[in-house]
Each structure stands twice: as structure tokens, then as C-alpha cells.
Design a protein around this motif. Sequence first.
Motif, PDB file in Angstrom:
ATOM      1  N   SER A  79      72.435  21.842 155.927  1.00 55.94           N
ATOM      2  CA  SER A  79      73.335  22.897 156.401  1.00 55.94           C
ATOM      3  C   SER A  79      74.029  23.593 155.233  1.00 55.94           C
ATOM      4  O   SER A  79      74.279  24.803 155.284  1.00 55.94           O
ATOM      5  N   LYS A  83      72.455  32.002 153.349  1.00 55.37           N
ATOM      6  CA  LYS A  83      72.954  33.080 154.202  1.00 55.37           C
ATOM      7  C   LYS A  83      74.007  33.911 153.490  1.00 55.37           C
ATOM      8  O   LYS A  83      73.963  35.152 153.506  1.00 55.37           O
ATOM      9  N   LYS A 116      71.531  26.056 153.837  1.00 59.60           N
ATOM     10  CA  LYS A 116      71.427  27.227 154.716  1.00 59.60           C
ATOM     11  C   LYS A 116      72.640  28.132 154.571  1.00 59.60           C
ATOM     12  O   LYS A 116      72.515  29.359 154.573  1.00 59.60           O
TER      13      LYS A 116
END
Length: 392
Positions: free
Chosen positions: A89, A96, A92
Amino acid sequence: MRKWTTALVVVLAVVLAAGLIGCGEKRQATIKIGINAPITGDIPKVGEGTKYAAQMWLEGIQAAGGLQVGDKKYPVELVIEDNEAKAESAVKANTKMITEDGVLAIIGPQASKQAIPAGGVANDYQTLMISPWSTNPDTTKNRPYVFRGCFLDPFQGPVVAKFIKGEFGFSKAAVLYDVASDYPKGLAEFFKKAWEEINGPGSVVAYESFTTKDTDFSAQLTKIKDSGAEFLFTPQYYNEVALIVKQAHELGFTQPIVGSDSWGSAETVKLCGPDCYGLFFSTHYAAAGAQGATKEFIDRYQKKYGYVPDDVAALTWDSIRLVAQAIEKTGGLTGDLKKDRQAVRDQMAKIKDFAGITGNMTFTEEGDPIKCAVIVRISDKGEFEFYKQVCP
């Protein structure tokens, strides 16, 4: 007639676009700073301290009308992403924020388990990242775009070993750590090496491990108790510290239990209670008895959020101020994100004698600050009291 109409529409569109671009140049662009934090997951208090400190800093910037860079003041926006205390996570979130949100720099992740993989993403995308709390060397190793706001485990391990030897004169150590997490695993190894250099091979009489999310440590603690260890070193996070300390006491282990900077959360005492009173741990700053800018930060934070900020919040405060200083030192932003990211990174590397509330900092070539560690004692009131300072 239709062709002329179409042509006129195209011309007007081009003129309008040019006008908008011109207006855009007059408008001040927003500086976006990413926050990669464990808002949920196993250590949400770490995420809370990160978010609160960053938001408190932003309030000050907004009150000043923006961040002054060269001859312009830029509005600042925080892009906060929850890494859920998971490595994947965190990766990610960084991806992003860099590729979609267009952040200029990133604060976090905090824990080494997330900071190491997320740092790889930041470095690959040539975007400045500073981890306030990750003490594992691999976070910044061979990554020119990744920095940290704290000391390293190769420094912290020997600090704890030397403190225990000097304070108690012990020669037999026990260690209990999470083998599946980068931070405790690495720090346990550095401590073991330092302890055996002082006391000789075999002086770590019990070296026990467990896996993340384990809650029953009775088997390991029984071995530790039976080993003849004079103390236990456990570099774990606040949610595990309370379980370990209480279970050790229930099994009749009455020797000192010593921790590391991961004990610094306000939740440690809340969960552990009197079982943790009188124990020591190494950390980055001590709230009790703080003075100057450190006390100002603590008072403001406590008034706003209702509790004394932990080391995560203090280190986040220093880290975001470091990023702000690096941005200011560029002298001006071009609007080309790639160029501006490079300029901010270069200015960060040049920072010397930064006066942080967790200590003065000058960065090494690896992006690591040269700074002191603090030994804290948990008082009978549950406060983190300054005990002594250890410097490189």
C-alpha cells in the motif's frame, strides 16, 4: 459557409486557450506535498501523529499567506494517502502521489517496512522523499532522492547496548523481536552485534523472535526467563510492547525491559500502564522538560489535539520543515515538475546545521542526518522523562 464557421470556432478556441494559459501564468501554482502514513492498520497512532503534525504545519503556512519561494508566495496542499501499515500500500501511495497527484515531495512512510519499498519508488521517479521515523539503513542506501529525519539503527543499537552496560553493569542479554518486520529485525541484529562486542560471544543468552500480529509471547518469554538473562531488549511497536511487558511480568520476569524509539508513541503508556513505569528506551526527543521551540511545538500540539505529541509527530514536524526549507532555497519554481523536483532534492542535500525540535541536523551523502539520541525513562506518572543524551 460551414467551413468558415468551423475555422472561426477553431481560431476562437486557440485564442481562448492562449488566454487561459496566459491567465494560468499569472495565477500562482499550488505546491503539493505528499503524506504517506499508516492512517489505518496495526499502528494507526503513528499515522495520526504524522497527519496532525503536517496539518498543524500547513495551518501556519496558510496563515502566512503561503510558502515564500523567491519573489512569490505559493499556496500549499497536503495530499494524504493511507498506507495501511502495509508495504504494498505504501508503494501504491507513492506511485499515485507522484504520477497522478503531481506532488513536489513526499513525507513518509514512517515505519521501515513501508519506507524501504516506497523509497525505491520515489528514487526511481526522481522525487524527494523523507522518512521522519525509519531508522533502517536500507531506506536511504544508494537512493539519492531519499532522506530521513532520524538517526540510524547502526547508531541506535550500540547506543542502547552501551547505556545498559554503563547503567546496570549487566553482561547477559535477551532479545525479543518481530522477524517479519524490517525495523525490529534490523535493530535486534545491530544491538546483538554491539552487545557481544562489549561482553563477548554468547553474551546474548536468548535471541527469540515472533511474527507480525502474534499476541502470545509466553513460549519465547519463558525461554528468556530460564536463560538467566539480566534484562530484555525488545525493539517493538507500541501495540506489541504492552503485551510483551505484561506477559513477561505475569511469568515472573522481574528484570529490566528496555526498548527503542518505536516505544515513543503516546499509546505505549496508555496500553501498558504501570507495567512500563521505570523502564528505559532510546528515542529522538523527550517531551517532559522540553524547552524553546520544542516546548512551543508540544504546547501548540497538545492544545489543539488534546495530548502530548510523540516522537513521530515531532520528527514529522522537523521533516516537513526541512522540505519547506529546501523548496524555499531553490529561489523559485519553474512550473516544470521534473526540474523543480530535482532542484528541491539538490537543496535538501545541501542543508547544514538545521535547528530541529528533535536536534540539529546536517545530512550525509546517503541522506542521513548526523544527530544525537536520547535515553528516556518512563516516570511513575507515565511521562517520558529525559534521562541522558548520546551523540555520535
